[in-house]
Design a protein around this motif. Structure first.
Motif, short mmCIF file in Angstrom:
data_model
loop_
_atom_site.label_atom_id
_atom_site.label_comp_id
_atom_site.label_asym_id
_atom_site.label_seq_id
_atom_site.Cartn_x
_atom_site.Cartn_y
_atom_site.Cartn_z
N ILE A 25 0.83 -1.21 0.00
CA ILE A 25 0.00 0.00 0.00
C ILE A 25 0.86 1.26 0.00
O ILE A 25 0.48 2.29 -0.53
CB ILE A 25 -0.97 -0.02 1.20
CG1 ILE A 25 -2.06 1.03 1.02
CG2 ILE A 25 -0.26 0.19 2.52
CD1 ILE A 25 -3.23 0.84 1.91
N ASN A 26 2.07 1.16 0.57
CA ASN A 26 2.92 2.36 0.59
C ASN A 26 3.69 2.54 -0.72
O ASN A 26 4.43 3.48 -0.87
CB ASN A 26 3.89 2.32 1.78
CG ASN A 26 4.53 0.97 1.93
OD1 ASN A 26 3.94 -0.04 1.59
ND2 ASN A 26 5.74 0.95 2.43
N LEU A 30 -2.24 6.84 -4.76
CA LEU A 30 -3.69 6.87 -4.90
C LEU A 30 -4.09 8.17 -5.59
O LEU A 30 -3.85 9.26 -5.07
CB LEU A 30 -4.35 6.78 -3.53
CG LEU A 30 -4.03 5.54 -2.72
CD1 LEU A 30 -4.71 5.60 -1.36
CD2 LEU A 30 -4.47 4.30 -3.46
N MET A 32 -6.33 11.06 -6.50
CA MET A 32 -7.44 11.71 -5.82
C MET A 32 -8.33 12.47 -6.80
O MET A 32 -9.51 12.62 -6.58
CB MET A 32 -6.91 12.67 -4.75
CG MET A 32 -6.23 11.98 -3.61
SD MET A 32 -7.41 11.14 -2.55
CE MET A 32 -6.88 9.47 -2.72
N ALA A 53 -2.33 11.45 -3.89
CA ALA A 53 -2.19 11.72 -2.45
C ALA A 53 -0.78 11.38 -2.01
O ALA A 53 -0.21 10.38 -2.41
CB ALA A 53 -3.20 10.90 -1.66
N PRO A 55 0.79 10.31 1.17
CA PRO A 55 0.35 9.89 2.51
C PRO A 55 1.20 10.48 3.62
O PRO A 55 0.73 10.73 4.71
CB PRO A 55 0.46 8.37 2.49
CG PRO A 55 1.15 8.01 1.24
CD PRO A 55 1.17 9.19 0.34
N GLN A 56 2.46 10.75 3.33
CA GLN A 56 3.30 11.28 4.39
C GLN A 56 2.85 12.66 4.84
O GLN A 56 2.99 13.02 6.00
CB GLN A 56 4.76 11.35 3.93
CG GLN A 56 5.62 10.61 4.90
CD GLN A 56 6.81 9.97 4.28
OE1 GLN A 56 7.18 10.28 3.14
NE2 GLN A 56 7.41 9.07 5.00
N SER A 58 -0.39 13.71 4.52
CA SER A 58 -1.77 13.74 5.01
C SER A 58 -1.97 12.92 6.27
O SER A 58 -2.55 13.38 7.22
CB SER A 58 -2.70 13.24 3.91
OG SER A 58 -2.26 12.00 3.44
N GLY A 59 -1.50 11.70 6.26
CA GLY A 59 -1.74 10.85 7.43
C GLY A 59 -0.62 11.01 8.42
O GLY A 59 0.26 10.17 8.51
N SER A 60 -0.61 12.09 9.16
CA SER A 60 0.51 12.34 10.06
C SER A 60 0.42 11.40 11.25
O SER A 60 -0.45 11.51 12.08
CB SER A 60 0.52 13.78 10.51
OG SER A 60 -0.68 14.05 11.20
N SER A 61 1.35 10.46 11.28
CA SER A 61 1.34 9.51 12.39
C SER A 61 2.77 9.40 12.92
O SER A 61 3.64 10.18 12.57
CB SER A 61 0.84 8.16 11.92
OG SER A 61 0.98 7.22 12.94
N HIS A 102 -9.35 4.94 -5.76
CA HIS A 102 -9.82 5.93 -4.80
C HIS A 102 -10.05 7.30 -5.43
O HIS A 102 -10.20 8.28 -4.73
CB HIS A 102 -8.82 6.05 -3.65
CG HIS A 102 -8.83 4.85 -2.76
ND1 HIS A 102 -9.69 4.71 -1.71
CD2 HIS A 102 -8.11 3.71 -2.80
CE1 HIS A 102 -9.49 3.55 -1.12
NE2 HIS A 102 -8.53 2.93 -1.76
N ILE A 156 -6.93 16.99 1.51
CA ILE A 156 -6.63 16.72 0.12
C ILE A 156 -7.67 17.40 -0.75
O ILE A 156 -8.87 17.16 -0.58
CB ILE A 156 -6.62 15.21 -0.11
CG1 ILE A 156 -5.45 14.61 0.67
CG2 ILE A 156 -6.53 14.87 -1.58
CD1 ILE A 156 -5.49 13.13 0.78
N ARG A 159 -10.44 15.30 -2.29
CA ARG A 159 -11.50 14.82 -1.42
C ARG A 159 -12.45 15.96 -1.07
O ARG A 159 -13.64 15.73 -0.84
CB ARG A 159 -10.92 14.22 -0.15
CG ARG A 159 -9.96 13.09 -0.45
CD ARG A 159 -9.77 12.21 0.73
NE ARG A 159 -11.01 11.51 1.04
CZ ARG A 159 -11.30 11.05 2.25
NH1 ARG A 159 -10.49 11.26 3.24
NH2 ARG A 159 -12.42 10.41 2.44
#
Lengths: 403, 499
Positions: A25-26, A30, A32, A53, A55-56, A58-61, A102, A156, A159
């Motif tokens: 997945i990484n 994707l 948008m 997208a 992900p780094q 947007s999905g800050s984890s 997506h 994003i 979205r």
């Protein structure tokens, strides 16, 4: 034992084909949003812009304390003789494999739409990854401008556009034109397609209030519809005209109508329309079809800025009459514009006759529908009932003025 | 062993010494019986297996102290066996002429009395060894319901069942298995309720057993099982007497082996492993709800890590966009593909599980800290493993513990590996293939001739009330057809009376 050895051998036979179609997945990008234009260099080429997208961003984890200011999307453009060519071209310099599942929206530039929209519909309906619920929109600008714009409050932009589409029924200024609807109308020989129009609107962000000139962010808005005839776009319906159509073509529009107050026409009463249902009836009058559009709905009074001496029932029936009148006017003017100006049956009148008068349609009407459509009589019947549930409160102004 | 008991005390003693030896625990006690004209006698017993006080007070004292029956014996010519039977204060007295029987009796914890000039012996049942008292069940804890559990001893175990079923038909059929261990087995069933065919089948299978030792009841279970190479447990083991009792009343057979606190219930169907006594002790709605929760837990235990691999490596389109982005962000820089990652985590989990099982209590905390902090948190923070995978693996592990049967829970946890492998190789097709194969395999199994997957397949209507549902007692008027009971009615004549 021999059986066991045999089965182990058989299982190892599967291993060489293993991990078939596997991709982490990484390692995939994707998509948008995607925009398709005609290339400005060579009119025979497609100019495809994708918003992928990141992900780094947007999905800050991972602790959450490292506030990276990375962009949430990665935008790339490429040219190609076909749309697929262009996308392969993007793959050439993209570090990640592109995945369409997506995708939120397909934006088509006006210049391409005016020429021929078939390649777009063809490519995206062939693509097995893409969902048929992807939104489709036409823009008078370059599609790439829409894709590049930093719209919305969400992470994003792609979205954010989805949300704009989701809530379009609050205004009724566009249509929920997703790929499935568009494809459905496109593949039906009697219908012509109608696609929402996206533009950029200059809106102020909150931060922008201090320094107006610098912080204007162009926001994406749905306003109006693009009318097609067969594969080519003819022109636009303005936002107001679009609302006239959405009363009976949209999915339960929630529009708000402002009506003059029955006692004082300078002041306005806002009525929010809910559970709007529409029915198109056709009947034949000597080979000439006639249509009745019946629209019914309930209205809720949401604003009433005037003290009123009318009783509840008087006020209600006066308001109902006004609302019915206004909706009917809106519908009539939009329908006549479609009939007279575009002469393209985007209203599904043809299918209505086909369903309701199958025999006549097949024998005769089908062959002369293009000429008949602009001439047909359309009657609009609107039935609004003002719901009493929000009527119980007296206008706020009455309290002050009584004392 | 064909040799008869000679009646010559010296010779007989010699024979016993050669047969069962003269070890530390084997005792030969000589005495004279005044009532028999000071005839010499011998009591043979094994120290530790008999009740010494009983031996002294109820056997030796009446024999050595002159008593009334002794006096009468001279006058009325009472026979020796009758004399012995009436003078000893002990319940079980059995005359025997058979050496095998006598030796077995001695090693099983009886005392044996030999009398000079008498060609026979008396087996005196004064067994009494140290044993664990009945305590709370440890591996099948329930909040409601009785708190007793089976012990290692056969006799109290039988009593635990008999106390619950006072039916005249309750039978404890004795059997002895193991050439060297000579383990006592009780075959428990209810005459007139349990299906005779199943019973005969079980007896035949038990009869075929030729083995030197029965260490625990699962040895028997394995020896009489239907498909020996199958991974699924096909008989239910329990330490709860209430569970065994309920099984008996459903027409099943219970096997109690001496020295094992777990009894074996056969035939068993798959769904029993998802049922717990609490289902019956609480309201039926709760019981049904818990059964479904356990079914869900079983599904999760099998598929949680496979689902992670499936969704992140093959079918990203099935994830909601924001979740896909989140997982993608968390997986940035993770060195292994999701499938390898999942395998590593699953193996580590099993290692921790196994380590935790055998650890002394004092070390337990260390392992849990090392396990959770080092393997869980640190690995995620170091970016070696994606956090979503840790959640998936942990969910699967927790879910597997929700299955009431320890045996089934372990089976399910092991099955995760083939499912994971198949999913990692072929994506959703591999996953579905593995699940379908497993279901078909379950349907093909039998437990003591009864279809394992019944009553779902083959379908039977009435037992559905007590399979995935737990119907109210007023609705469960019949015993489950799966066991083909001779007496199928639970609530006679109560039809239509649902109050």
């Amino acid at each position: 034992m021999r059986k066991l050895i045999l089965s182990v051998l058989l299982i190892t036979l599967l291993l060489p084909g293993g991990c078939w179609d596997m991709r982490e997945i990484n390692e995939i990008g994707l998509v948008m949003a995607v925009g398709i234009d005609k290339s400005s260099r060579d009119p025979n080429l497609f100019w495809v812009t994708v918003q992928v997208a990141n992900p780094q961003g947007s999905g800050s984890s991972g602790g959450g304390d490292k506030e990276k200011n990375e962009s949430q999307v990665w935008i790339a453009s490429a040219e190609g003789r076909t749309i697929f060519d262009a996308i392969r071209e993007i793959a050439r310099f993209s570090s990640q494999r592109i995945m369409w599942a997506h995708n939120n929206i397909i934006v088509v530039g006006e210049s391409l739409a005016r020429e021929d929209i078939t390649p777009v519909i063809d490519f995206f309906t062939h693509n097995y990854e893409l969902r048929m619920k992807t939104w489709v929109a036409i823009t008078p600008l370059q599609a790439s401008d829409i894709i590049k714009s930093n719209a919305g409050m969400g992470n994003i932009p792609g979205r954010a556009i989805t949300e704009v589409f989701r809530f379009q029924k609050l205004t009724g200024l566009g249509l929920p034109s997703d790929l499935l609807n568009v494809f459905h109308d496109f593949s039906d020989e009697n219908n012509h397609i109608l696609i929402s129009r996206l533009t950029l609107n200059q809106a102020l962000t909150e931060a922008g209030l201090a320094n107006v000139s610098e912080n204007i962010v162009e926001q994406i808005e749905i306003s109006g519809m693009a009318v097609f005839h067969n594969t080519r776009m003819l022109g636009y319906l303005s936002a107001d005209e679009a609302r006239g159509l959405s009363w009976f073509l949209g999915e339960e529009p929630n529009s708000v109508i402002s009506l003059p107050h029955p006692e004082n026409s300078v002041k306005a009463v806002a009525v929010e329309m809910r559970s709007v249902h529409a029915k198109i009836e056709s009947r034949l009058n000597q080979d000439m079809p006639e249509f009745t559009i019946e629209i019914s709905g309930t209205g809720h009074i949401t604003e009433e800025d005037i003290s009123s001496s009318l009783t509840m029932d008087e006020f209600k029936s006066a308001l109902e009459g006004l609302a019915e009148q206004q909706i009917a006017t809106e519908v009539r003017s939009s329908v006549s514009k479609v009939q007279k100006e575009f002469r393209s049956d985007v209203l599904k009148f043809g299918s209505t006759v086909h369903v309701q008068h199958k025999k006549e349609w097949n024998q005769d009407l089908k062959y002369r529908w293009a000429e008949t459509f602009p001439e047909v009589e359309v009657e609009v019947v609107v039935n609004v009932s003002i719901d009493s549930s929000t009527l119980n409160q007296i206008p706020q102004r009455n309290y002050k003025e009584r004392s | 062993m064909e040799q008869k008991i000679s009646g010559d005390l010296r010779k007989d003693e010699q024979y016993l010494i050669t047969t069962i030896g003269q070890g530390l625990d084997t005792q030969y006690r000589h005495l004279l019986i005044p009532a028999l004209d000071s005839c010499s006698a011998l009591i043979v017993y094994i120290k530790g297996l008999i009740n010494i006080t009983e031996l002294e007070d109820a056997i030796i004292r009446p024999l050595t102290v002159p008593n009334r029956i002794g006096t009468e014996k001279r006058v009325k010519k009472i026979t020796l066996p009758d004399f012995i039977k009436s003078s000893l204060f002990i319940a079980g007295i059995k005359p025997s002429q058979n050496w095998t029987e006598i030796c077995d009796a001695i090693v099983s914890g009886n005392s044996v009395l030999f009398i000079d000039k008498y060609p026979g012996a008396f087996i005196l049942a004064n067994t009494g060894w140290e044993s664990r008292t009945i305590s709370e069940p440890t591996s099948e804890v329930e909040i409601r319901g009785p708190k007793d559990s089976f012990v290692e001893d056969l006799v109290p175990n039988m009593a635990l069942i008999r106390r619950r079923i006072r039916d005249y038909g309750l039978r404890f059929e004795a059997m002895r298995l193991g050439d060297r261990t000579k383990t006592d087995i009780a075959l428990v069933y209810i005459e007139g309720l349990t299906n005779d065919e199943i019973l005969t089948e079980l007896r035949t299978r038990l009869g075929k057993i030729k083995i030197d030792a029965i260490i625990a009841s699962n040895t028997i279970e394995e020896l009489i099982e239907d498909s020996k190479y199958s991974i699924f447990p096909k008989m239910l083991r329990t330490e709860r007497p209430d569970k065994a009792t309920a099984a008996l009343l459903e027409g099943r057979i219970v096997l109690i082996a001496d020295n094992t606190p777990f009894v074996v219930i056969a035939p068993t169907i798959f769904w029993h492993f998802l049922q717990s006594p609490t289902d019956y002790y609480e309201k039926y709605i709760l019981g049904t709800f818990w059964r479904w929760i356990r079914l869900l837990a079983m599904f999760l235990a099998v598929s949680s890590s496979s689902a992670y691999v499936l969704l992140t490596s093959f079918h990203q389109e099935m994830l909601p966009t924001s979740l896909a982005l989140k997982i993608a962000a968390d997986r940035q820089g993770v060195p292994f593909p999701a499938a390898i990652e999942a395998f590593i985590m699953e193996i580590l989990l099993e290692v921790m599980n196994e380590a935790g099982l055998r650890l002394p209590k004092a070390l337990g905390q260390t392992v849990s800290i090392v396990g959770t902090l080092v393997i869980g948190q640190a690995a995620v923070q170091a970016g070696l493993i994606g956090p979503a995978l840790v959640i998936a693996v942990a969910t699967g592990a927790i879910a597997s513990y929700a299955i009431p049967s320890f045996a089934m829970s372990n089976t399910i946890r092991l099955l995760r590996f083939p499912v994971l492998l198949s999913s990692a190789l072929f994506g959703i097709f591999g996953y579905l293939g593995a699940i379908i194969f497993m279901t078909l395999y379950l349907i093909s199994l039998r437990s003591l001739g009864t279809p394992y997957y019944s009553p779902i397949s083959p379908y039977q209507k009435d037992p559905q009330k007590d399979t995935l549902l737990r119907a109210p007692y007023t609705e469960m008027k019949k015993r489950p057809e799966t066991t083909r009971p001779q007496d199928s009615v639970r609530q006679p004549g109560s039809s239509g009376n649902n109050n």
